[in-house]
Design a protein around this motif. Structure first.
Motif, PDB file in Angstrom:
ATOM      1  N   ALA A 127       8.307  -7.917  -3.414  1.00 13.64           N
ATOM      2  CA  ALA A 127       7.647  -8.497  -4.504  1.00 13.64           C
ATOM      3  C   ALA A 127       6.403  -9.075  -4.252  1.00 13.64           C
ATOM      4  N   PRO A 128       5.394  -8.039  -4.078  1.00  8.80           N
ATOM      5  CA  PRO A 128       3.817  -8.008  -3.821  1.00  8.80           C
ATOM      6  C   PRO A 128       3.221  -8.578  -5.212  1.00  8.80           C
ATOM      7  N   ASP A 129       2.023  -9.180  -4.834  1.00 10.38           N
ATOM      8  CA  ASP A 129       1.282  -9.416  -6.048  1.00 10.38           C
ATOM      9  C   ASP A 129       0.822  -8.154  -6.717  1.00 10.38           C
ATOM     10  N   ILE A 130       0.315  -7.141  -5.924  1.00 10.98           N
ATOM     11  CA  ILE A 130      -0.214  -6.104  -6.145  1.00 10.98           C
ATOM     12  C   ILE A 130       0.218  -4.920  -5.556  1.00 10.98           C
ATOM     13  N   VAL A 131       0.139  -3.502  -6.052  1.00 11.07           N
ATOM     14  CA  VAL A 131       0.348  -2.095  -5.430  1.00 11.07           C
ATOM     15  C   VAL A 131      -0.938  -1.691  -5.374  1.00 11.07           C
ATOM     16  N   VAL A 132      -1.275  -1.138  -4.172  1.00  8.74           N
ATOM     17  CA  VAL A 132      -2.654  -0.423  -4.063  1.00  8.74           C
ATOM     18  C   VAL A 132      -2.172   0.802  -3.561  1.00  8.74           C
ATOM     19  N   SER A 133      -2.604   2.135  -4.425  1.00 10.13           N
ATOM     20  CA  SER A 133      -2.357   3.412  -4.088  1.00 10.13           C
ATOM     21  C   SER A 133      -3.421   4.379  -3.697  1.00 10.13           C
ATOM     22  N   ALA A 134      -3.149   5.292  -2.739  1.00  8.41           N
ATOM     23  CA  ALA A 134      -4.042   6.280  -2.329  1.00  8.41           C
ATOM     24  C   ALA A 134      -3.263   7.518  -2.288  1.00  8.41           C
ATOM     25  N   LEU A 135      -2.475   7.706  -3.182  1.00  3.89           N
ATOM     26  CA  LEU A 135      -1.464   8.944  -3.485  1.00  3.89           C
ATOM     27  C   LEU A 135      -2.376   9.899  -3.854  1.00  3.89           C
ATOM     28  N   VAL A 136      -2.054  11.127  -3.644  1.00  2.55           N
ATOM     29  CA  VAL A 136      -3.075  12.311  -3.858  1.00  2.55           C
ATOM     30  C   VAL A 136      -2.268  13.522  -4.525  1.00  2.55           C
ATOM     31  N   GLY A 137      -2.701  14.242  -5.538  1.00  2.48           N
ATOM     32  CA  GLY A 137      -2.193  15.589  -5.958  1.00  2.48           C
ATOM     33  C   GLY A 137      -0.991  15.284  -7.101  1.00  2.48           C
ATOM     34  N   GLY A 138      -0.544  16.267  -7.517  1.00  2.65           N
ATOM     35  CA  GLY A 138       0.160  16.613  -8.721  1.00  2.65           C
ATOM     36  C   GLY A 138       1.594  15.965  -8.541  1.00  2.65           C
ATOM     37  N   ALA A 139       2.268  16.052  -7.289  1.00  5.39           N
ATOM     38  CA  ALA A 139       3.693  15.698  -6.860  1.00  5.39           C
ATOM     39  C   ALA A 139       3.609  14.076  -6.884  1.00  5.39           C
ATOM     40  N   HIS A 140       2.489  13.596  -6.252  1.00  3.63           N
ATOM     41  CA  HIS A 140       2.357  12.141  -6.490  1.00  3.63           C
ATOM     42  C   HIS A 140       2.121  11.506  -7.645  1.00  3.63           C
ATOM     43  N   LEU A 141       1.798  12.202  -8.583  1.00  2.00           N
ATOM     44  CA  LEU A 141       1.478  11.822  -9.948  1.00  2.00           C
ATOM     45  C   LEU A 141       2.934  11.367 -10.531  1.00  2.00           C
ATOM     46  N   THR A 170       2.962  -0.994   4.254  1.00  4.33           N
ATOM     47  CA  THR A 170       2.387   0.154   4.165  1.00  4.33           C
ATOM     48  C   THR A 170       3.227   1.541   4.208  1.00  4.33           C
ATOM     49  N   ASP A 171       3.318   2.392   3.110  1.00  2.61           N
ATOM     50  CA  ASP A 171       3.943   3.595   3.031  1.00  2.61           C
ATOM     51  C   ASP A 171       3.280   4.796   3.008  1.00  2.61           C
ATOM     52  N   PHE A 172       3.664   5.949   3.808  1.00  5.23           N
ATOM     53  CA  PHE A 172       2.906   7.090   3.666  1.00  5.23           C
ATOM     54  C   PHE A 172       3.890   8.074   3.118  1.00  5.23           C
ATOM     55  N   PHE A 173       3.153   9.014   2.350  1.00  6.00           N
ATOM     56  CA  PHE A 173       4.214  10.161   1.644  1.00  6.00           C
ATOM     57  C   PHE A 173       3.585  11.648   1.831  1.00  6.00           C
ATOM     58  N   PRO A 174       4.196  12.579   2.428  1.00  3.63           N
ATOM     59  CA  PRO A 174       3.604  13.810   2.252  1.00  3.63           C
ATOM     60  C   PRO A 174       3.432  14.364   0.822  1.00  3.63           C
ATOM     61  N   LEU A 175       2.230  15.388   0.936  1.00  2.00           N
ATOM     62  CA  LEU A 175       1.892  15.760  -0.428  1.00  2.00           C
ATOM     63  C   LEU A 175       2.822  16.281  -1.272  1.00  2.00           C
ATOM     64  N   ASP A 176       4.099  16.760  -1.012  1.00  2.00           N
ATOM     65  CA  ASP A 176       5.023  17.286  -1.769  1.00  2.00           C
ATOM     66  C   ASP A 176       5.957  16.448  -2.422  1.00  2.00           C
ATOM     67  N   ILE A 196       0.889  -1.283   0.058  1.00  2.00           N
ATOM     68  CA  ILE A 196      -0.208   0.215  -0.003  1.00  2.00           C
ATOM     69  C   ILE A 196       1.006   1.362   0.027  1.00  2.00           C
ATOM     70  N   LEU A 197       0.582   2.100  -0.825  1.00  2.00           N
ATOM     71  CA  LEU A 197       1.131   3.563  -0.942  1.00  2.00           C
ATOM     72  C   LEU A 197      -0.005   4.480  -0.633  1.00  2.00           C
ATOM     73  N   ALA A 198       0.385   5.335   0.324  1.00  2.00           N
ATOM     74  CA  ALA A 198      -0.918   6.477   0.621  1.00  2.00           C
ATOM     75  C   ALA A 198      -0.364   7.797   0.955  1.00  2.00           C
ATOM     76  N   ALA A 199      -1.186   8.816   0.715  1.00  2.00           N
ATOM     77  CA  ALA A 199      -1.025  10.253   1.191  1.00  2.00           C
ATOM     78  C   ALA A 199      -0.742  10.376   2.282  1.00  2.00           C
ATOM     79  N   ASP A 200       0.113  10.998   3.194  1.00  2.00           N
ATOM     80  CA  ASP A 200       0.334  11.455   4.479  1.00  2.00           C
ATOM     81  C   ASP A 200      -0.535  12.250   5.389  1.00  2.00           C
ATOM     82  N   TYR A 201      -1.794  11.983   5.214  1.00  2.00           N
ATOM     83  CA  TYR A 201      -2.917  12.873   5.970  1.00  2.00           C
ATOM     84  C   TYR A 201      -4.016  12.119   6.216  1.00  2.00           C
TER      85      TYR A 201
END
Length: 407
Positions: free
Chosen positions: A219-233, A198-204, A169-174
């Motif tokens: 080596a996961p089977d899937i990455v699931v993302s809840a990243l947010v905003g232009g930087a995370h793109l 599970t890793d969290f990332f600030p929006l910038d 899991i990757l997600a925005a840190d808020y």
């Protein structure tokens, strides 16, 4: 998302504008005052500008049909420039100076919370028309975006069934990313999956090289993302550039909400799994009318996205509440909205759950294909069961809590 500013450029720091056209029977001196507060410039403009456009289309439609209560609707709209301090300032301005009858606005949960209490104290009805983490219980608030139980419960089990049980899991840190990540963990476990990291990332944050290396090692089977905003793109581009897209598939609860899949190339985005209320590919009379209206007003339908449609639907839900109430009195409109009201929107039927003031929505499992959202399976009238677990405004109408739902 910020790379799209050439055609998503918003207004300047403050875009306050009115929309009023006199028609027979309308009281030109006494319009209904509609407040809007959105990020129409700044780092979240790719979300806010189309939301503003959708709101204006809905108000045009309402006014063209004769308005509400034989009165036209006048817009007071403010651009926060993606600055939370301006949300607070403009929220107070809408309530106290402009004396609006309703406010629709906010994108991030932080922006919602910056204005929600002011509007509640001022007794100005508030609509938050964005997908979010769930749990807000406030009789003065109505929510028309999807919540995790409506969305994550569909996309995570579908990804596990399609690709395997090990999830990274990757997600925005808020609060949205943190809470949504917990829902991902719950629904993964329910479906027999295992979250390996599970890793969290600030929006910038925009450099994901070390993260990609960590994912390769796990080596996961899937990455699931809840990243947010232009930087995370940047993650999706770097993931594809590293040759990982063909090796480990991906699902997301946020990609495409701001039309990011149209910024990515098909090679970078195709095949990613999502679940939302809206796709332009939905074949229904309501969606056909919406697309025609948008084309007639703006021409370019490529700017339409999930939360633009949520905003459009939210405006029409409010309008139907006013019609049913026969008055702008806040308590009467709330009672009307709680009374089994629904509309047919571009994303399907939108009904209001009286206990939570959240929307009951159709949700569609989709994948990106050729920079479009291809519908794979549809789930009718999904209840906001996450928020229903903590909020009952019928039994406790004075509740005013942002619950952190126990998962």
């Amino acid at each position: 998302m910020t790379s799209r500013r050439e055609f998503l450029a918003g207004s300047a720091a403050l875009a306050a504008s009115g929309l009023f056209a006199a028609v027979p029977g309308a009281r030109a001196a006494d319009p209904i005052k509609f407040g809007s507060i959105l990020d129409m410039s700044g780092i979240f403009d790719a979300y806010g500008k189309p939301m503003d456009m959708a709101m204006r289309l809905a108000i045009d439609e309402i006014n063209a049909s004769g308005g509400l209560l034989d009165r036209q609707v006048e817009i007071a709209a403010y651009d926060t420039q993606s600055d939370m301090a301006l949300y607070t300032q403009f929220g107070q301005q809408l309530a106290r100076r402009d004396k609006v009858d309703v406010v629709h606005g906010g994108i991030l949960s932080a922006s919602r919370e910056a204005i929600r209490q002011t509007l509640r104290k001022s007794k100005v009805l508030y609509f938050y028309n964005v997908l979010y983490e769930g749990g807000v219980c406030d009789r003065n608030l109505f929510v028309t975006g999807v919540t995790p139980a409506q969305q994550v419960e569909i996309v995570v089990p579908a990804a596990i069934k399609k690709w395997g049980p090990k999830i990274y899991i990757l997600a925005a840190d808020y609060n949205y990313g943190q809470i949504t990540a917990r829902w991902m963990q719950k629904y993964a476990a329910d479906a027999g999956g295992e979250v390996v990291q599970t890793d969290f990332f600030p929006l910038d944050v925009a450099d994901f090289g070390s993260t990609i290396a960590k994912i390769q090692s796990a080596a996961p089977d899937i990455v699931v993302s809840a990243l947010v905003g232009g930087a995370h793109l940047s993650f999706y581009r770097q993931w594809a550039a590293a040759g990982m897209k063909s090796k480990i598939p991906m699902a997301s609860t946020t990609l495409g909400v701001g039309n990011e899949h149209k910024v990515l190339t098909a090679e970078e985005g195709d095949g990613i799994l999502v679940a939302y209320n809206y796709s332009s590919e939905i074949a229904s009379p309501a969606n056909e009318r919406f697309l025609k209206g948008w084309t007639d007003k703006y021409g370019d339908t490529s700017l339409i996205h999930e939360i633009a449609v949520s905003n459009y639907q939210g405006v029409h839900v409010w309008a139907e509440g006013v019609r049913k109430a026969g008055t702008l009195d806040r308590d009467a409109v709330i009672a009307a909205l709680e009374g089994g009201l629904s509309i047919d929107g571009p994303g399907g039927k939108v009904a209001i759950d009286p206990k939570t003031h959240h929307a009951v929505l159709d949700v569609h499992l989709m994948e990106f294909a050729g920079q479009k959202l291809k519908v794979l399976e549809s789930f009718a009238q999904r209840q906001p069961v996450d928020t229903q677990g903590v909020c009952d405004l019928v039994a406790n109408p004075d509740d005013n809590t942002q619950y952190e739902i126990k998962i």
